[in-house]
Design a protein around this motif. Structure first.
Motif, PDB file in Angstrom:
ATOM      1  N   GLU A 344      22.824  51.749  48.383  1.00 54.95           N
ATOM      2  CA  GLU A 344      22.353  51.754  47.007  1.00 54.95           C
ATOM      3  C   GLU A 344      23.086  52.806  46.188  1.00 54.95           C
ATOM      4  O   GLU A 344      23.919  53.560  46.707  1.00 54.95           O
ATOM      5  CB  GLU A 344      20.839  52.020  46.967  1.00 54.95           C
ATOM      6  N   GLY A 345      22.759  52.827  44.885  1.00 53.56           N
ATOM      7  CA  GLY A 345      23.397  53.762  43.986  1.00 53.56           C
ATOM      8  C   GLY A 345      23.249  55.203  44.447  1.00 53.56           C
ATOM      9  O   GLY A 345      22.170  55.628  44.812  1.00 53.56           O
ATOM     10  N   GLY A 346      24.351  55.943  44.430  1.00 54.89           N
ATOM     11  CA  GLY A 346      24.367  57.324  44.889  1.00 54.89           C
ATOM     12  C   GLY A 346      24.862  57.482  46.307  1.00 54.89           C
ATOM     13  O   GLY A 346      25.233  58.568  46.729  1.00 54.89           O
ATOM     14  N   ASP A 347      24.867  56.372  47.080  1.00 59.56           N
ATOM     15  CA  ASP A 347      25.370  56.425  48.453  1.00 59.56           C
ATOM     16  C   ASP A 347      26.887  56.437  48.508  1.00 59.56           C
ATOM     17  O   ASP A 347      27.480  56.738  49.552  1.00 59.56           O
ATOM     18  CB  ASP A 347      24.861  55.226  49.257  1.00 59.56           C
ATOM     19  N   SER A 348      27.548  56.077  47.408  1.00 66.29           N
ATOM     20  CA  SER A 348      29.004  55.993  47.390  1.00 66.29           C
ATOM     21  C   SER A 348      29.659  57.269  47.876  1.00 66.29           C
ATOM     22  O   SER A 348      29.222  58.373  47.545  1.00 66.29           O
ATOM     23  CB  SER A 348      29.511  55.702  45.976  1.00 66.29           C
ATOM     24  N   GLY A 349      30.734  57.095  48.641  1.00 64.00           N
ATOM     25  CA  GLY A 349      31.450  58.227  49.196  1.00 64.00           C
ATOM     26  C   GLY A 349      30.900  58.686  50.517  1.00 64.00           C
ATOM     27  O   GLY A 349      31.535  59.480  51.219  1.00 64.00           O
ATOM     28  N   GLY A 350      29.705  58.197  50.892  1.00 63.86           N
ATOM     29  CA  GLY A 350      29.055  58.629  52.118  1.00 63.86           C
ATOM     30  C   GLY A 350      29.748  58.138  53.375  1.00 63.86           C
ATOM     31  O   GLY A 350      30.617  57.264  53.359  1.00 63.86           O
ATOM     32  N   SER A 351      29.339  58.672  54.499  1.00 61.61           N
ATOM     33  CA  SER A 351      30.032  58.509  55.777  1.00 61.61           C
ATOM     34  C   SER A 351      29.701  57.204  56.488  1.00 61.61           C
ATOM     35  O   SER A 351      28.554  56.767  56.513  1.00 61.61           O
ATOM     36  CB  SER A 351      29.635  59.658  56.716  1.00 61.61           C
ATOM     37  N   PHE A 352      30.723  56.637  57.145  1.00 63.81           N
ATOM     38  CA  PHE A 352      30.561  55.601  58.154  1.00 63.81           C
ATOM     39  C   PHE A 352      31.061  56.195  59.466  1.00 63.81           C
ATOM     40  O   PHE A 352      32.198  56.673  59.543  1.00 63.81           O
ATOM     41  CB  PHE A 352      31.362  54.347  57.816  1.00 63.81           C
ATOM     42  N   ILE A 353      30.217  56.136  60.516  1.00 59.04           N
ATOM     43  CA  ILE A 353      30.569  56.757  61.785  1.00 59.04           C
ATOM     44  C   ILE A 353      30.038  55.911  62.936  1.00 59.04           C
ATOM     45  O   ILE A 353      29.011  55.233  62.790  1.00 59.04           O
ATOM     46  CB  ILE A 353      30.006  58.198  61.853  1.00 59.04           C
ATOM     47  N   THR A 354      30.745  55.919  64.053  1.00 63.66           N
ATOM     48  CA  THR A 354      30.315  55.174  65.238  1.00 63.66           C
ATOM     49  C   THR A 354      29.361  56.021  66.067  1.00 63.66           C
ATOM     50  O   THR A 354      29.269  57.243  65.905  1.00 63.66           O
ATOM     51  CB  THR A 354      31.511  54.778  66.106  1.00 63.66           C
ATOM     52  N   THR A 355      28.679  55.380  67.010  1.00 62.79           N
ATOM     53  CA  THR A 355      27.745  56.125  67.866  1.00 62.79           C
ATOM     54  C   THR A 355      28.443  57.175  68.719  1.00 62.79           C
ATOM     55  O   THR A 355      27.830  58.225  68.988  1.00 62.79           O
ATOM     56  CB  THR A 355      26.933  55.159  68.745  1.00 62.79           C
ATOM     57  N   PRO A 356      29.705  56.988  69.163  1.00 62.41           N
ATOM     58  CA  PRO A 356      30.378  58.088  69.867  1.00 62.41           C
ATOM     59  C   PRO A 356      30.861  59.197  68.942  1.00 62.41           C
ATOM     60  O   PRO A 356      31.501  60.142  69.398  1.00 62.41           O
ATOM     61  CB  PRO A 356      31.570  57.398  70.548  1.00 62.41           C
ATOM     62  N   GLY A 357      30.601  59.079  67.626  1.00 56.83           N
ATOM     63  CA  GLY A 357      30.974  60.132  66.705  1.00 56.83           C
ATOM     64  C   GLY A 357      32.367  60.019  66.140  1.00 56.83           C
ATOM     65  O   GLY A 357      32.951  61.021  65.708  1.00 56.83           O
ATOM     66  N   GLN A 358      32.916  58.799  66.078  1.00 57.07           N
ATOM     67  CA  GLN A 358      34.242  58.603  65.501  1.00 57.07           C
ATOM     68  C   GLN A 358      34.110  58.238  64.018  1.00 57.07           C
ATOM     69  O   GLN A 358      33.497  57.237  63.665  1.00 57.07           O
ATOM     70  CB  GLN A 358      34.988  57.497  66.259  1.00 57.07           C
ATOM     71  N   ALA A 359      34.686  59.073  63.165  1.00 54.36           N
ATOM     72  CA  ALA A 359      34.614  58.863  61.720  1.00 54.36           C
ATOM     73  C   ALA A 359      35.425  57.637  61.327  1.00 54.36           C
ATOM     74  O   ALA A 359      36.574  57.482  61.740  1.00 54.36           O
ATOM     75  CB  ALA A 359      35.140  60.095  60.997  1.00 54.36           C
ATOM     76  N   GLN A 360      34.837  56.761  60.495  1.00 51.55           N
ATOM     77  CA  GLN A 360      35.477  55.506  60.130  1.00 51.55           C
ATOM     78  C   GLN A 360      35.901  55.424  58.673  1.00 51.55           C
ATOM     79  O   GLN A 360      36.966  54.907  58.364  1.00 51.55           O
ATOM     80  CB  GLN A 360      34.535  54.335  60.441  1.00 51.55           C
ATOM     81  N   GLY A 361      35.087  55.884  57.756  1.00 51.68           N
ATOM     82  CA  GLY A 361      35.441  55.738  56.354  1.00 51.68           C
ATOM     83  C   GLY A 361      34.342  56.201  55.433  1.00 51.68           C
ATOM     84  O   GLY A 361      33.314  56.740  55.866  1.00 51.68           O
ATOM     85  N   VAL A 362      34.569  55.972  54.114  1.00 44.04           N
ATOM     86  CA  VAL A 362      33.620  56.385  53.084  1.00 44.04           C
ATOM     87  C   VAL A 362      33.222  55.168  52.253  1.00 44.04           C
ATOM     88  O   VAL A 362      34.044  54.313  51.934  1.00 44.04           O
ATOM     89  CB  VAL A 362      34.215  57.486  52.189  1.00 44.04           C
ATOM     90  N   LEU A 363      31.961  55.110  51.900  1.00 37.80           N
ATOM     91  CA  LEU A 363      31.405  53.950  51.211  1.00 37.80           C
ATOM     92  C   LEU A 363      32.064  53.711  49.861  1.00 37.80           C
ATOM     93  O   LEU A 363      32.173  54.620  49.042  1.00 37.80           O
ATOM     94  CB  LEU A 363      29.902  54.120  51.033  1.00 37.80           C
ATOM     95  N   SER A 364      32.462  52.444  49.636  1.00 34.52           N
ATOM     96  CA  SER A 364      33.025  52.050  48.348  1.00 34.52           C
ATOM     97  C   SER A 364      31.995  51.291  47.518  1.00 34.52           C
ATOM     98  O   SER A 364      31.656  51.699  46.410  1.00 34.52           O
ATOM     99  CB  SER A 364      34.266  51.184  48.554  1.00 34.52           C
ATOM    100  N   GLY A 365      31.490  50.183  48.015  1.00 31.99           N
ATOM    101  CA  GLY A 365      30.558  49.379  47.230  1.00 31.99           C
ATOM    102  C   GLY A 365      29.814  48.378  48.075  1.00 31.99           C
ATOM    103  O   GLY A 365      29.907  48.380  49.300  1.00 31.99           O
ATOM    104  N   GLY A 366      29.052  47.506  47.415  1.00 32.19           N
ATOM    105  CA  GLY A 366      28.269  46.501  48.121  1.00 32.19           C
ATOM    106  C   GLY A 366      27.486  45.654  47.160  1.00 32.19           C
ATOM    107  O   GLY A 366      27.741  45.662  45.956  1.00 32.19           O
ATOM    108  N   ASN A 367      26.524  44.904  47.692  1.00 29.88           N
ATOM    109  CA  ASN A 367      25.745  44.043  46.810  1.00 29.88           C
ATOM    110  C   ASN A 367      24.249  44.333  46.870  1.00 29.88           C
ATOM    111  O   ASN A 367      23.761  45.156  46.114  1.00 29.88           O
ATOM    112  CB  ASN A 367      26.052  42.573  47.068  1.00 29.88           C
ATOM    113  N   TYR A 368      23.526  43.739  47.792  1.00 34.93           N
ATOM    114  CA  TYR A 368      22.083  43.919  47.790  1.00 34.93           C
ATOM    115  C   TYR A 368      21.664  45.346  48.136  1.00 34.93           C
ATOM    116  O   TYR A 368      22.399  46.109  48.740  1.00 34.93           O
ATOM    117  CB  TYR A 368      21.451  42.960  48.793  1.00 34.93           C
ATOM    118  N   SER A 369      20.414  45.677  47.793  1.00 39.87           N
ATOM    119  CA  SER A 369      19.881  47.009  48.068  1.00 39.87           C
ATOM    120  C   SER A 369      19.284  47.063  49.476  1.00 39.87           C
ATOM    121  O   SER A 369      19.344  46.106  50.233  1.00 39.87           O
ATOM    122  CB  SER A 369      18.805  47.363  47.041  1.00 39.87           C
ATOM    123  N   CYS A 370      18.671  48.199  49.783  1.00 44.09           N
ATOM    124  CA  CYS A 370      18.038  48.393  51.090  1.00 44.09           C
ATOM    125  C   CYS A 370      16.541  48.094  51.048  1.00 44.09           C
ATOM    126  O   CYS A 370      15.815  48.388  52.005  1.00 44.09           O
ATOM    127  CB  CYS A 370      18.257  49.823  51.571  1.00 44.09           C
TER     128      CYS A 370
END
Length: 400
Positions: A344-370
């Motif tokens: 949702e709004g304000g989450d942009s830029g936030g972290s994407f990470i795997t369960t072993p702790g490998q950093a994947q990327g930063v949030l760009s956008g999306g559609n539906y809310s949570c």
């Protein structure tokens, strides 16, 4: 101009729930401790930072217990002549409890205590400080260069911290308040105090283009040639825009600025953070423990990833596709990774990470809310981290 208009709109965190259009709007005990009670890490830190030997630390803890057990009784014994108390390190490295009093009568306290005569009672000092507090509460402006004031029992004064060259302004301020000038001491402070932020992946910050503030989320802690900062989304701010944190949810304090930013085409940026703030190499678990950042090995399609952001906290999904081109309103972004997860709004830029702790990327956008059933329909996109690091010459900070 049209693109800048869109970016401003996007950063306001507006979301549409139509599945046909993807919006980038996601930028939105009373006794003191005994030796055995002190954690090893704290013991080591106290010895290191206070310059204490093991024996001196033990003696300090003894005086701390004395203050906790007898401090109130000793203060009460002075009545309205009491002028405060504190722990004091003597020239020989030993500690004592000092109880200050305006009484001129010689007094002796228990072992480890000094009863010291001073000029002003604590009540008199507190009254002088209150005069200045009251004037500000009535709407008076604190002069520039006056950084604050407090009752300093060790100096038996009300100490005002002032910038170099601000003494006259401070004196005028004191006079206007009616505070007892006999109690006042001015102390020069070369650097202005400011709130210090502790930032981690998924935590909140605000960006500003000079006219408006927009909520976004921290991606990952990074460094470049000795400078520290964090990776985040490009649409959160243009190069040169300020980055801020909220103080008590009412005022903002600048922590740094966008050092570089790319949007559209890509959706990547990094914010260089001023010295004094703390950037932790973890991702905020929002109540379930923080997630250590162990590396940045790219996960395959089908892998589970978790997204952390200031608005919706921690949510997990599965990578569905890579190198995705996304058409936002009036903006095209290439090379994104698609994930079946809400945001949702304000989450942009936030972290994407795997369960072993490998950093994947930063949030760009999306559609539906949570919210409710929409969460199951939601798709989000992240800017892969490795291209971001390479583009700006950044190194990812890793957990120990």
């Amino acid at each position: 101009m049209q693109m800048r208009k869109f970016v401003n709109w996007a950063k306001r965190g507006l979301l549409a729930v139509s599945p046909l259009v993807f919006f980038v709007a996601l930028a939105v005990s009373a006794a003191g401790p005994s030796d055995r009670d002190v954690a090893p890490a704290m013991r080591a830190a106290m010895q290191r930072d206070l310059g204490l030997s093991p024996a001196q630390l033990s003696q300090y803890l003894k005086i701390e217990r004395l203050a906790a057990q007898q401090g109130q009784r000793l203060a009460k014994a002075q009545g309205d002549r009491f002028a405060g108390s504190w722990l004091e390190r003597k020239p020989d490295g030993q500690y004592q409890l000092v109880v200050a009093t305006t009484s001129i009568r010689p007094q002796r306290g228990p072992a480890g205590t000094e009863i010291r005569n001073v000029r002003h009672s604590l009540a008199r000092l507190e009254a002088a400080k209150q005069d200045m507090d009251d004037m500000v509460a009535r709407g008076a402006r604190v002069p520039e260069g006056v950084y604050g004031w407090f009752v300093d029992v060790r100096e038996n004064s009300v100490t005002i911290n002032v910038a170099p060259g601000a003494r006259k302004a401070a004196i005028d301020f004191i006079a206007a308040s009616g505070a007892d000038s006999d109690t006042i001491r001015l102390r020069t402070m070369a650097s202005a105090p400011r709130p210090l932020a502790t930032l981690m992946g998924g935590s909140e910050y605000l960006s500003s283009d000079g006219s408006n503030y927009y909520y976004c989320s921290v991606g990952f802690a990074v460094t470049r040639n000795g400078a520290q900062g964090f990776a985040t989304a490009g649409h959160c701010g243009a190069a040169g825009d300020g980055a801020f944190v909220l103080v008590r949810r009412r005022t903002v304090s600048q922590i740094g600025a966008f050092a570089a930013s790319d949007f559209p085409g890509a959706d990547r940026a990094w914010v260089q953070v001023d010295n004094g703030h703390t950037l932790q190499p973890v991702v905020n678990g929002y109540g379930d423990g923080d997630i250590p950042v162990r590396g940045n090995t790219e996960a395959p399609i089908g892998a589970a990833v978790c997204r952390s952001g200031r608005t919706t906290g921690l949510h997990c999904g599965v990578i569905e596709a890579k190198n995705v081109t996304v058409q936002y309103p009036d903006a095209t972004v290439n090379g994104l990774t698609q994930v079946k997860v809400c945001a949702e709004g304000g989450d942009s830029g936030g972290s994407f990470i795997t369960t072993p702790g490998q950093a994947q990327g930063v949030l760009s956008g999306g559609n539906y809310s949570c919210k409710g059933k929409q969460a199951k329909l939601a798709t989000s996109y992240f800017q892969p981290l490795n291209p971001l690091l390479q583009a700006y010459g950044l190194s990812l900070k890793l957990s120990p």
